[in-house]
Design a protein around this motif. Structure first.
Motif, short mmCIF file in Angstrom:
data_model
loop_
_atom_site.label_atom_id
_atom_site.label_comp_id
_atom_site.label_asym_id
_atom_site.label_seq_id
_atom_site.Cartn_x
_atom_site.Cartn_y
_atom_site.Cartn_z
N GLN A 151 0.98 -1.23 -0.03
CA GLN A 151 -0.11 0.18 0.00
C GLN A 151 0.86 1.46 -0.04
O GLN A 151 0.18 2.40 0.22
CB GLN A 151 -0.86 0.10 1.20
CG GLN A 151 -1.93 -1.17 0.97
CD GLN A 151 -2.92 -1.18 2.23
OE1 GLN A 151 -2.63 -0.50 3.38
NE2 GLN A 151 -4.10 -1.70 2.22
N TYR A 192 -13.98 1.01 -13.03
CA TYR A 192 -14.84 2.20 -12.63
C TYR A 192 -15.81 2.37 -13.77
O TYR A 192 -17.11 2.72 -13.56
CB TYR A 192 -13.97 3.32 -12.57
CG TYR A 192 -14.77 4.66 -12.44
CD1 TYR A 192 -15.29 4.69 -10.96
CD2 TYR A 192 -14.80 5.60 -12.91
CE1 TYR A 192 -15.99 5.97 -10.48
CE2 TYR A 192 -15.62 6.71 -12.52
CZ TYR A 192 -16.12 6.69 -11.41
OH TYR A 192 -16.83 7.94 -11.06
N LYS A 220 -20.10 0.30 -5.25
CA LYS A 220 -18.71 1.22 -4.93
C LYS A 220 -17.67 0.45 -5.35
O LYS A 220 -17.41 -0.83 -5.33
CB LYS A 220 -18.87 1.45 -3.51
CG LYS A 220 -20.05 2.17 -3.03
CD LYS A 220 -20.04 3.79 -3.59
CE LYS A 220 -21.35 4.45 -2.91
NZ LYS A 220 -22.44 3.84 -2.71
N LEU A 221 -16.68 1.19 -5.63
CA LEU A 221 -15.44 0.73 -6.15
C LEU A 221 -14.32 1.41 -5.13
O LEU A 221 -14.42 2.69 -4.62
CB LEU A 221 -15.06 1.07 -7.43
CG LEU A 221 -13.72 0.50 -8.26
CD1 LEU A 221 -14.10 -1.11 -8.26
CD2 LEU A 221 -13.42 1.21 -9.58
N PRO A 222 -13.45 0.68 -4.77
CA PRO A 222 -12.32 1.10 -3.61
C PRO A 222 -11.42 2.01 -4.30
O PRO A 222 -11.49 2.37 -5.62
CB PRO A 222 -11.63 -0.04 -3.21
CG PRO A 222 -11.79 -1.27 -4.21
CD PRO A 222 -13.24 -0.80 -4.85
N ASP A 223 -10.53 2.99 -3.70
CA ASP A 223 -9.85 4.12 -4.40
C ASP A 223 -8.81 3.42 -5.25
O ASP A 223 -8.55 3.95 -6.29
CB ASP A 223 -9.24 4.99 -3.38
CG ASP A 223 -10.37 5.67 -2.33
OD1 ASP A 223 -11.28 5.94 -2.96
OD2 ASP A 223 -9.98 6.25 -1.33
N THR A 224 -8.35 2.25 -4.90
CA THR A 224 -7.37 1.52 -5.51
C THR A 224 -7.44 0.26 -5.00
O THR A 224 -7.84 -0.31 -4.09
CB THR A 224 -6.06 2.00 -5.47
OG1 THR A 224 -5.12 1.52 -6.52
CG2 THR A 224 -5.31 1.98 -4.13
N PHE A 225 -6.88 -0.76 -5.91
CA PHE A 225 -6.30 -2.00 -5.35
C PHE A 225 -5.02 -2.35 -4.96
O PHE A 225 -4.20 -1.81 -5.87
CB PHE A 225 -6.85 -3.05 -6.40
CG PHE A 225 -8.22 -3.26 -6.84
CD1 PHE A 225 -9.37 -3.60 -6.04
CD2 PHE A 225 -8.79 -2.95 -8.24
CE1 PHE A 225 -10.50 -3.57 -6.30
CE2 PHE A 225 -9.90 -3.00 -8.55
CZ PHE A 225 -10.93 -3.36 -7.63
N THR A 226 -4.56 -3.21 -3.83
CA THR A 226 -3.27 -3.14 -3.70
C THR A 226 -2.56 -4.14 -4.26
O THR A 226 -1.32 -4.33 -4.51
CB THR A 226 -3.18 -3.33 -1.99
OG1 THR A 226 -4.01 -4.59 -1.67
CG2 THR A 226 -3.84 -2.32 -1.50
N ASP A 260 -6.69 -8.66 -4.54
CA ASP A 260 -7.72 -7.70 -4.31
C ASP A 260 -8.83 -7.38 -5.46
O ASP A 260 -9.93 -7.37 -5.13
CB ASP A 260 -7.00 -6.28 -3.82
CG ASP A 260 -6.57 -6.69 -2.44
OD1 ASP A 260 -6.77 -7.60 -1.78
OD2 ASP A 260 -5.78 -5.62 -2.25
N TRP A 286 -12.46 -8.50 -5.57
CA TRP A 286 -13.86 -7.60 -5.88
C TRP A 286 -14.70 -8.08 -7.06
O TRP A 286 -15.93 -8.05 -6.63
CB TRP A 286 -12.96 -6.07 -6.15
CG TRP A 286 -14.19 -5.21 -5.99
CD1 TRP A 286 -14.65 -4.24 -5.05
CD2 TRP A 286 -15.07 -4.53 -7.31
NE1 TRP A 286 -15.57 -3.35 -5.70
CE2 TRP A 286 -15.91 -3.75 -6.95
CE3 TRP A 286 -15.00 -5.11 -8.69
CZ2 TRP A 286 -16.90 -3.07 -7.73
CZ3 TRP A 286 -16.04 -4.76 -9.58
CH2 TRP A 286 -16.80 -3.63 -9.19
#
Length: 474
Positions: free
Chosen positions: A155, A313, A332-338, A342, A346
């Protein structure tokens, strides 16, 4: 000679700087120009650049984002900021990220360039001397062992000071901001802990979250400078590591130094487009084989994380638009995938959510795909006459079976859903535009304005004109 790249979306500014500044007098040479951050990064991949001069306000990629990437991927490239207005908030952010100076364009117009260029040249010379001193120091310290270890943050978050101290006490070596740690085996002999498979492992302090860190075993490190190894690890973490963490790896990933240096070509536009088509075809949502093909294709292309996020997105935006009428909350989509695991998790979670919309009727993937296609037809052709019998034919289902499956999956009959989507769209037009009601009626599939008004009142309890007026009063 200092090689210079100028980045500014204003062509006249670039040409003016290149043509009228006495670069050679200050030991500088302009080797390239770019209209935005993405093109600048492409140039940096193939050319030596000692000084990057960039504007801050640019389309496609801002100067701040460009600086952030360059400081990570090209740490030996000095950066100076070009700015038309002395916006100190942006300038301070740029300096915080590592820019060595900023240049107000008005200074150059007033021919204050001598002072500015002298200052920049002096600072680059200082950095080069520091780098030379560092090289002289590291010459006496290369890895003598053929095996080393690294712990990489997934991250991009540095360790807390207390945890970093714990690592240092155990013999780990931290570089840069502390999100990459190295264990040089030759510095510690053979005194390792061993796991159940007799794999030699360096000691780790308590408090490490394995979901946020990845342990790497490095082969063929003998003779490599630790500072070079750190740069290779940083480049690896920013690209290949994302896809190497796919949920199938063990707690340890093994790579050689040459593996870290391996470059993966940028995917061709047609390949990226093919993935986009697969995403928006929806078959993967209900078909396991197609889903596995989609995941394999994305991982095989090794799309940059930013492009992967953009693709997913755009898909979620489209999905929310299509199923706004039947799903409780937007996807919803997270800000980014690590990591890739991940991203894949998703997508699997999304499939579970989409299956829940299918109701209790046991349908095969082809039928589910047909209904999703019908929903898309409704949204894409909202201003056209649409009838259940025609749409059923287009998705290769009989009229009666189509009606049964559509209601089971969507929760409304086809005609109810069509009317709901049309009225919802009419609400948006009334709230957000000043278009005449007759125009709104036609855009939502009603040729007769009176019939539209009557239907709208049945659904909302108000005439379109009343609805618009009430919205304006809020």
């Amino acid at each position: 000679m200092i090689h210079v790249l100028i980045v500014d979306d204003d062509k006249l500014v670039r040409k003016g700087l290149i043509s009228y500044m006495p670069w050679e007098s200050f030991g500088m040479k302009v080797v390239g120009e770019a209209a935005n951050g993405e093109r600048a990064l492409q140039f940096l991949q193939e050319n030596r650049v000692d000084l990057l001069m960039t504007d801050l306000a640019m389309p496609v990629m801002s100067g701040i984002e460009l600086i952030r990437i360059v400081r990570k991927e090209y740490p030996n490239t000095a950066i100076a900021v070009l700015t038309l207005h002395q916006d100190f908030e942006y300038i301070q952010e740029a300096l915080r990220l590592g820019a060595i100076d900023y240049i107000a364009k008005v200074e150059l117009e007033k021919e204050h360039f001598k002072e500015v260029f002298t200052r920049i040249h002096s600072r680059i010379a200082e950095e080069r001397q520091k780098h030379k001193d560092s090289r002289d120091y590291r010459a006496v310290e290369t890895c003598s062992g053929d095996t080393s270890y690294a712990l990489l943050s997934l991250q991009d978050e540095p360790l807390t000071s207390s945890l970093l101290s714990n690592f240092m006490s155990l013999g780990w070596r931290a570089e840069g901001e502390g999100s990459i740690l190295m264990w040089l085996k030759d510095s510690h002999g053979e005194d390792f802990e061993k796991d159940s498979d007799l794999e030699e492992l360096p000691p780790l302090p308590e408090g490490i979250n394995n979901a946020r860190w990845q342990l790497i075993k490095l082969r063929h490190t003998a003779g490599v400078f630790p500072s070079d190894l750190y740069q290779h690890l940083r480049a690896y973490r920013s690209s290949a590591l994302f896809y190497d963490c796919d949920g199938r790896e063990s707690c340890l990933i093994e790579r050689s130094v040459s593996d870290l240096l391996m470059e993966h070509p940028e995917p061709l536009e047609q390949d990226t487009d093919s993935v986009k088509v697969m995403l928006h075809a929806y078959k993967w949502v209900h078909d396991d084989q197609t889903f596995e093909q989609l995941c394999f294709r994305i991982k095989e292309l090794r799309l940059p994380v930013s492009k992967l996020m953009q693709l997913i997105y755009s898909f979620t935006i489209e999905w929310n638009r299509l199923f706004k009428a039947v799903q409780t909350d937007d996807v919803k989509l997270p800000d980014t995938f690590t990591s890739w695991r991940d991203a894949e998790n998703w997508l699997r979670h999304f499939r579970d959510m989409a299956s829940a919309l299918s109701g209790s009727l046991q349908l095969n993937p082809e039928v589910n795909g047909s209904i999703l296609t019908a929903v898309k037809i409704v949204h894409d052709e909202l201003d056209c006459p649409l009838f259940a019998i025609d749409v059923a034919k287009r998705v290769n289902l009989s009229r009666s079976y189509f009606s049964q499956c559509f209601k089971e999956i969507v929760g409304f009959s086809f005609n109810e859903y069509l009317r709901k989507v049309r009225i919802d769209k009419a609400r948006e037009y009334l709230e957000q535009t000043a278009k005449p009601i007759v125009w709104i009626a036609k855009q939502t599939g009603y040729e007769d304005e009176k019939y539209f008004s009557r239907t709208f009142r049945e659904q909302t309890g108000m005439l379109p004109s009343e609805y618009r007026q009430r919205h304006k009063m809020r």
